[in-house]
Design a protein around this motif. Structure first.
Motif, PDB file in Angstrom:
ATOM      1  N   THR A 170      21.467  24.902  12.216  1.00  0.00           N
ATOM      2  CA  THR A 170      20.040  25.195  12.647  1.00  0.00           C
ATOM      3  C   THR A 170      18.859  24.247  12.574  1.00  0.00           C
ATOM      4  OG1 THR A 170      19.903  26.241  10.635  1.00  0.00           O
ATOM      5  CG2 THR A 170      20.764  27.743  12.367  1.00  0.00           C
ATOM      6  N   LEU A 171      19.303  23.222  11.908  1.00  0.00           N
ATOM      7  CA  LEU A 171      18.372  22.221  11.761  1.00  0.00           C
ATOM      8  C   LEU A 171      18.775  20.799  11.661  1.00  0.00           C
ATOM      9  CD1 LEU A 171      16.809  22.597   8.086  1.00  0.00           C
ATOM     10  CD2 LEU A 171      19.335  23.316   8.979  1.00  0.00           C
ATOM     11  N   PRO A 172      17.980  19.797  11.778  1.00  0.00           N
ATOM     12  CA  PRO A 172      18.781  18.515  11.883  1.00  0.00           C
ATOM     13  C   PRO A 172      19.196  18.101  10.171  1.00  0.00           C
ATOM     14  CG  PRO A 172      16.406  18.284  12.437  1.00  0.00           C
ATOM     15  CD  PRO A 172      16.702  19.596  12.166  1.00  0.00           C
ATOM     16  N   LEU A 173      20.351  17.685  10.233  1.00  0.00           N
ATOM     17  CA  LEU A 173      20.997  17.373   8.718  1.00  0.00           C
ATOM     18  C   LEU A 173      20.624  15.700   8.568  1.00  0.00           C
ATOM     19  CD1 LEU A 173      24.230  19.100   9.194  1.00  0.00           C
ATOM     20  CD2 LEU A 173      22.382  19.871   8.163  1.00  0.00           C
ATOM     21  N   THR A 174      20.102  15.614   7.329  1.00  0.00           N
ATOM     22  CA  THR A 174      19.595  14.282   6.864  1.00  0.00           C
ATOM     23  C   THR A 174      20.648  13.922   5.692  1.00  0.00           C
ATOM     24  OG1 THR A 174      18.144  15.210   5.097  1.00  0.00           O
ATOM     25  CG2 THR A 174      17.243  14.662   7.324  1.00  0.00           C
ATOM     26  N   LYS A 175      21.226  14.782   5.086  1.00  0.00           N
ATOM     27  CA  LYS A 175      22.104  14.641   3.747  1.00  0.00           C
ATOM     28  C   LYS A 175      23.797  14.671   4.145  1.00  0.00           C
ATOM     29  CE  LYS A 175      18.568  16.857   1.151  1.00  0.00           C
ATOM     30  NZ  LYS A 175      18.483  18.132   0.966  1.00  0.00           N
ATOM     31  N   THR A 176      24.026  14.980   5.125  1.00  0.00           N
ATOM     32  CA  THR A 176      25.436  14.848   5.361  1.00  0.00           C
ATOM     33  C   THR A 176      25.568  14.601   7.242  1.00  0.00           C
ATOM     34  OG1 THR A 176      27.614  15.699   5.116  1.00  0.00           O
ATOM     35  CG2 THR A 176      25.909  17.308   5.536  1.00  0.00           C
ATOM     36  N   SER A 177      26.642  14.527   7.679  1.00  0.00           N
ATOM     37  CA  SER A 177      26.888  14.741   9.158  1.00  0.00           C
ATOM     38  C   SER A 177      27.953  15.343   9.508  1.00  0.00           C
ATOM     39  CB  SER A 177      26.805  13.327   9.538  1.00  0.00           C
ATOM     40  OG  SER A 177      28.112  12.715   9.044  1.00  0.00           O
ATOM     41  N   GLU A 178      28.007  15.747  10.979  1.00  0.00           N
ATOM     42  CA  GLU A 178      29.326  16.320  11.593  1.00  0.00           C
ATOM     43  C   GLU A 178      30.655  15.508  11.088  1.00  0.00           C
ATOM     44  OE1 GLU A 178      28.764  17.703  15.379  1.00  0.00           O
ATOM     45  OE2 GLU A 178      31.051  18.320  15.471  1.00  0.00           O
ATOM     46  N   LYS A 179      30.473  14.259  11.328  1.00  0.00           N
ATOM     47  CA  LYS A 179      31.640  13.495  11.073  1.00  0.00           C
ATOM     48  C   LYS A 179      32.157  13.791   9.772  1.00  0.00           C
ATOM     49  CE  LYS A 179      33.291   8.759  11.339  1.00  0.00           C
ATOM     50  NZ  LYS A 179      32.899   7.520  11.276  1.00  0.00           N
ATOM     51  N   CYS A 216      21.916  20.698   3.627  1.00  0.00           N
ATOM     52  CA  CYS A 216      22.732  20.877   2.576  1.00  0.00           C
ATOM     53  C   CYS A 216      23.583  19.386   2.608  1.00  0.00           C
ATOM     54  CB  CYS A 216      23.600  21.991   2.491  1.00  0.00           C
ATOM     55  SG  CYS A 216      23.205  23.615   2.546  1.00  0.00           S
ATOM     56  N   THR A 217      23.866  19.181   1.164  1.00  0.00           N
ATOM     57  CA  THR A 217      24.446  17.890   0.830  1.00  0.00           C
ATOM     58  C   THR A 217      26.182  18.028   1.062  1.00  0.00           C
ATOM     59  OG1 THR A 217      24.939  18.558  -1.337  1.00  0.00           O
ATOM     60  CG2 THR A 217      22.853  17.100  -0.819  1.00  0.00           C
ATOM     61  N   THR A 218      26.816  16.936   1.210  1.00  0.00           N
ATOM     62  CA  THR A 218      28.363  17.029   1.327  1.00  0.00           C
ATOM     63  C   THR A 218      28.929  17.589  -0.010  1.00  0.00           C
ATOM     64  OG1 THR A 218      28.081  14.729   2.232  1.00  0.00           O
ATOM     65  CG2 THR A 218      30.059  15.406   1.443  1.00  0.00           C
ATOM     66  N   GLU A 219      28.458  17.410  -0.962  1.00  0.00           N
ATOM     67  CA  GLU A 219      29.006  18.355  -2.279  1.00  0.00           C
ATOM     68  C   GLU A 219      28.629  19.604  -2.068  1.00  0.00           C
ATOM     69  OE1 GLU A 219      26.890  15.678  -2.485  1.00  0.00           O
ATOM     70  OE2 GLU A 219      27.614  14.421  -4.178  1.00  0.00           O
ATOM     71  N   GLU A 220      27.522  20.177  -1.721  1.00  0.00           N
ATOM     72  CA  GLU A 220      27.350  21.620  -1.414  1.00  0.00           C
ATOM     73  C   GLU A 220      28.368  21.995  -0.447  1.00  0.00           C
ATOM     74  OE1 GLU A 220      22.589  22.704  -2.424  1.00  0.00           O
ATOM     75  OE2 GLU A 220      23.035  21.266  -0.547  1.00  0.00           O
ATOM     76  N   PHE A 221      28.576  21.336   0.471  1.00  0.00           N
ATOM     77  CA  PHE A 221      29.771  21.834   1.679  1.00  0.00           C
ATOM     78  C   PHE A 221      31.054  21.884   0.842  1.00  0.00           C
ATOM     79  CE2 PHE A 221      32.992  21.207   4.776  1.00  0.00           C
ATOM     80  CZ  PHE A 221      32.730  22.139   5.424  1.00  0.00           C
ATOM     81  N   ILE A 222      31.333  20.941   0.166  1.00  0.00           N
ATOM     82  CA  ILE A 222      32.555  21.366  -0.903  1.00  0.00           C
ATOM     83  C   ILE A 222      32.863  22.334  -1.628  1.00  0.00           C
ATOM     84  CG2 ILE A 222      34.052  19.928  -2.457  1.00  0.00           C
ATOM     85  CD1 ILE A 222      32.980  17.183  -1.331  1.00  0.00           C
ATOM     86  N   ASP A 223      31.653  22.704  -2.242  1.00  0.00           N
ATOM     87  CA  ASP A 223      31.400  23.799  -2.863  1.00  0.00           C
ATOM     88  C   ASP A 223      31.658  25.181  -2.146  1.00  0.00           C
ATOM     89  OD1 ASP A 223      30.911  22.918  -5.466  1.00  0.00           O
ATOM     90  OD2 ASP A 223      28.723  23.057  -5.386  1.00  0.00           O
ATOM     91  N   VAL A 224      31.351  25.306  -0.875  1.00  0.00           N
ATOM     92  CA  VAL A 224      31.457  26.164  -0.171  1.00  0.00           C
ATOM     93  C   VAL A 224      33.041  26.358   0.132  1.00  0.00           C
ATOM     94  CG1 VAL A 224      31.122  27.397   2.096  1.00  0.00           C
ATOM     95  CG2 VAL A 224      29.102  26.354   0.724  1.00  0.00           C
TER      96      VAL A 224
END
Ligand SMILES: Nc1nc2c(ncn2[C@@H]2O[C@H](COP(=O)(O)OP(=O)(O)OP(=O)(O)O)[C@@H](O)[C@H]2O)c(=O)[nH]1
Ligand SMILES: [Mg+2]
Length: 347
Positions: A183-192, A214-222
């Motif tokens: 819903t907003l531009p991502l600066t700490k991680t990317s779709e790739k 969110c960061t890559t780490e936060e995505f891994i947490d999810v």
């Protein structure tokens, strides 16, 4: 390139490679934590019955004064002495505050490497996972690094202190590939990066929606199950041993406390609410307040009084902060505040 070198871009390991390594690390840690099924499984804690309205665990290095605090706040006695590892098991005590019974657990001290099983680390951490709040006790005479070390121990087993669950919607699917949105531009991680991580976890069909940067780490947490988001209070002990300047420095830290309002802060962190009930034509029952969680509704109160009450509920009268007029007629969905009084009217 030798096999020990990371793939490089301008001499630096690529961001994607690091992301993948983080994902792998999270995966292996998770596998380590999963109980093996046999007796003495790795994740097992000390066997202490959960009791009271909430559970608070005392975590700290040996000899910081955890047992001394338990002895001060509760009627329970736990051996305290000036040698390390005085406490060898989990000692439960009860704090009575605002009419609630809060279970306080005195635990053995933990040391660096606790999460890997050093000392009784694993058992202590397993108990901490079951708590509603962690009190991290720190020795004011020692360096600030203790706080970072303890936080790192808890982090490595999936306990996230004073952090919100990342605002990412994630749902595995049966088919249709990966659909990625934000819903907003991502600066700490990317779709790739997210695609690579999902691939690493062998997830080929899923819906992902980032609602925060969110960061890559936060995505891994999810992605990884079993993450626990827990409030933590930092308590500095032995401040009688340090200079007034040092006390002043600690007191200026945003999360510093003194014993006088430790209990009030514990109450706020646990988000507990006390509600008094009242019968028609009688004064409120100030002796027997009900202890509920913040955000509780009239329906929760009814359940706490009697399980059949909701079925016979007509309306309720409420006095206190949650209403504009005292009393005010409310329905089951009305949210209660601390120290409100309620009278339930049946059909
Ligand atoms: N000066 C000072 N000493 C304290 C304070 N609190 C505790 N102590 C002393 O510190 C020593 C260790 O206290 P304990 O309560 O046994 O510490 P613990 O964290 O439970 O230790 P373990 O069970 O070994 O992990 C004891 O000798 C206490 O008397 C304090 O506020 N000031
Ligand atoms: Mg102790």
């Amino acid at each position: 390139m030798s096999k020990w070198q990371l793939p490089c871009e301008n001499g630096k390991p690529t961001e994607y490679h690091l992301g993948l390594l983080k994902a792998k690390l999270a995966k292996y840690r998770q596998q380590l934590l999963e109980p093996t099924g046999k007796a003495g499984a790795k994740g097992e804690g000390f066997d202490v019955m959960k009791s009271g309205d909430a559970r608070v665990a005392l975590i700290g290095f040996p000899s910081v004064g955890k047992s001394t605090l338990l002895n001060t706040l509760t009627k329970t006695h736990s051996e305290s002495a000036n040698y390390e590892f005085t406490t060898l098991t989990c000692i439960p005590g009860v704090i009575e505050h605002n009419g609630a019974n809060i279970q306080l657990l005195d635990l053995p001290g933990i040391i660096e490497g606790a999460a890997k099983g050093k000392g009784r680390g694993r058992q202590v951490i397993a108990v901490a996972r079951t708590a509603d709040l962690v009190i991290m006790m720190l020795d004011a005479t020692k360096k600030d690094v203790q706080k970072e070390l303890l936080t790192a121990e808890l982090e490595s087993v999936g306990i996230r202190l004073n952090r919100r669950r990342p605002n990412i919607y994630y749902k595995p699917k049966k088919g249709g590939g990966v659909s990625f949105n934000s819903t907003l531009p991502l600066t700490k991680t990317s779709e790739k990066m997210i695609q690579l991580i999902l691939h690493e976890y062998k997830i080929f069909n899923a819906e992902v929606l980032f609602r925060d940067d969110c960061t890559t780490e936060e995505f891994i947490d999810v992605l990884v199950e079993g993450r626990i988001y827990m409030p933590c209070l930092y308590v500095y002990n032995k401040i009688d041993q340090i200079s007034i300047e040092e006390v002043d420095r600690l007191a200026r830290q945003p999360d510093s406390l003194n014993l006088d309002y430790l209990l009030d802060t514990v109450w706020l962190c646990l988000a507990l609410v006390r509600v008094f009930t009242k019968k028609r034509g009688e004064p409120p029952d100030f002796e027997g307040g009900l202890i509920l969680r913040s955000g509780c509704t009239v329906e929760h109160v009814c359940h706490a009084i009697h399980r059949t009450l909701v079925a016979n509920f007509k309306y309720a009268l409420v006095w206190g902060q949650s209403v504009k007029f005292s009393p005010q007629r409310v329905g089951l969905q009305h949210t209660m505040c601390h120290d409100d009084v309620i009278q339930v009217v049946k059909k």
